[in-house]
Design a protein around this motif. Structure first.
Motif, short mmCIF file in Angstrom:
data_model
loop_
_atom_site.label_atom_id
_atom_site.label_comp_id
_atom_site.label_asym_id
_atom_site.label_seq_id
_atom_site.Cartn_x
_atom_site.Cartn_y
_atom_site.Cartn_z
N GLY A 109 77.34 49.37 95.64
CA GLY A 109 75.94 49.75 95.68
C GLY A 109 75.76 51.15 95.16
O GLY A 109 76.19 51.48 94.05
N ALA A 110 75.14 52.00 95.97
CA ALA A 110 74.95 53.40 95.60
C ALA A 110 75.91 54.30 96.36
O ALA A 110 75.74 55.53 96.39
CB ALA A 110 73.51 53.83 95.87
N ASP A 111 76.94 53.71 96.97
CA ASP A 111 77.93 54.46 97.74
C ASP A 111 79.31 54.31 97.12
O ASP A 111 79.54 53.41 96.30
CB ASP A 111 77.99 53.96 99.19
N VAL A 112 80.22 55.18 97.54
CA VAL A 112 81.64 55.00 97.20
C VAL A 112 82.39 54.69 98.48
O VAL A 112 82.03 55.14 99.58
CB VAL A 112 82.25 56.25 96.52
N ILE A 113 83.45 53.90 98.32
CA ILE A 113 84.36 53.60 99.42
C ILE A 113 85.75 54.05 99.00
O ILE A 113 86.24 53.67 97.93
CB ILE A 113 84.37 52.10 99.77
N TYR A 114 86.38 54.86 99.84
CA TYR A 114 87.72 55.36 99.54
C TYR A 114 88.74 54.30 99.92
O TYR A 114 88.80 53.87 101.08
CB TYR A 114 87.99 56.67 100.29
N ILE A 115 89.53 53.85 98.94
CA ILE A 115 90.49 52.78 99.18
C ILE A 115 91.92 53.29 99.26
O ILE A 115 92.82 52.54 99.64
CB ILE A 115 90.38 51.69 98.09
N ALA A 116 92.15 54.54 98.88
CA ALA A 116 93.49 55.13 98.97
C ALA A 116 93.33 56.62 99.18
O ALA A 116 92.39 57.23 98.67
CB ALA A 116 94.30 54.84 97.72
N LYS A 117 94.25 57.21 99.93
CA LYS A 117 94.18 58.64 100.19
C LYS A 117 95.55 59.17 100.58
O LYS A 117 96.30 58.52 101.32
CB LYS A 117 93.20 58.93 101.34
N VAL A 118 95.91 60.33 100.01
CA VAL A 118 97.12 61.03 100.40
C VAL A 118 96.75 62.47 100.69
O VAL A 118 96.09 63.13 99.89
CB VAL A 118 98.20 60.98 99.29
N ASP A 119 97.17 62.97 101.87
CA ASP A 119 96.80 64.31 102.31
C ASP A 119 97.66 65.39 101.68
O ASP A 119 98.83 65.18 101.34
CB ASP A 119 96.94 64.42 103.83
N SER A 120 97.08 66.57 101.60
CA SER A 120 97.83 67.78 101.31
C SER A 120 98.67 68.13 102.52
O SER A 120 98.38 67.72 103.65
CB SER A 120 96.85 68.92 101.00
N THR A 121 99.73 68.90 102.30
CA THR A 121 100.54 69.38 103.43
C THR A 121 100.08 70.75 103.92
O THR A 121 100.62 71.27 104.89
CB THR A 121 102.03 69.46 103.05
N HIS A 122 99.08 71.35 103.22
CA HIS A 122 98.58 72.65 103.64
C HIS A 122 97.91 72.55 105.01
O HIS A 122 97.35 71.52 105.38
CB HIS A 122 97.55 73.18 102.64
#
Length: 257
Positions: A109-122
């Motif tokens: 639609g007019a949104d995004v969905i995050y399907i993958a994510k990797v964090d910083s170690t900071h």
């Protein structure tokens, strides 16, 4: 590692030639391009045609195109692809390079969905999660995805919708959004400066499938304490490289449609 079989290698070389040009070739074309003996080419083409990997082109005697078996193999490969899984793998590689938070997102639609994510170690990093939904116009991945839509589809998704603000920097005017999307198309990258999070900026690049269609976007997110113009350029290049790698894994090989 086992020995390569020359006949199989030559047959695959022939099939891969059909990825170029208009997708049709004659036996003399193949002979010239690969430098193989005419008899060898004739035997290989005859065998590939007999197994439906090549088929004659109607009304073009002596010319061939890829057959249904290549489509069936490609379809089976596509069935095994998982955008979320491949996205997670690429996001991890990008994050290991820059030690910043990396996302892959799709448009709904007019949104995004995050399907993958990797964090910083900071210690100071963006806090988010896969599965989160955000207004597309407030994010770099969202602006990248909106900018990639045909105009009619873009209008259908955003016309008449309120452009709600997530921060004081969020885009809330249709004219400003149109200008921002035009800039994204011109640059091939999308940048967000504290538009979804007052303490974070992001840069995103497009991810394409085998047809060349933009199906996702990959972003690198950085707290403002580590954001500079030079860092933006570096991360833009890294996001583009990561997105290109993910596109390659999804079967993208050429120019977008």
């Amino acid at each position: 590692m086992g020995r390569h079989v020359p006949a199989v290698t030559r047959a695959l070389d022939i099939l891969e030639l059909f990825l170029e040009g208009d997708g049709t070739l004659s036996a003399p074309d193949i002979t010239r391009k690969l430098g193989l003996p005419r008899t060898t080419v004739h035997e290989l083409v005859t065998t590939l045609a007999a197994r439906s990997y090549l088929v004659p082109v109607p009304e073009q005697p002596g010319r061939y195109r890829l057959g249904v078996r290549t489509y069936q193999l490609g379809s089976r490969y596509a069935e095994q692809l998982d955008l979320a899984a491949e996205g997670q793998n690429v996001a991890r590689e990008v994050a290991e390079t820059c030690d910043e938070t990396v996302h892959v997102a799709v448009l709904e639609g007019a949104d995004v969905i995050y399907i993958a994510k990797v964090d910083s170690t900071h210690a100071v990093r963006m806090v988010s999660a896969a599965g989160r939904r955000l207004p597309a116009h407030c994010t770099s991945v969202g602006k990248m995805l909106l900018a990639s839509l045909p105009e009619s589809e873009l209008r259908a998704r955003i016309d008449g919708r309120e452009l709600a603000a997530m921060t004081p920097n969020s885009i809330t005017e249709p004219g400003a959004l149109s200008a921002a999307l035009a800039d994204v198309r011109a640059r091939g990258l999308a940048v967000e400066h504290r538009e979804s999070n007052p303490d974070v900026s992001c840069v995103a690049a497009p991810v394409r499938d085998s047809s060349g269609r933009v199906v996702a976007a990959l972003s690198v997110s950085v707290p403002m304490i580590r954001w500079t113009e030079e860092r933006e350029r570096e991360l833009g290049e890294l996001a583009a490289k990561g997105a290109a790698d993910l596109s390659l894994r999804l079967g993208y090989r050429g120019m977008p449609r």
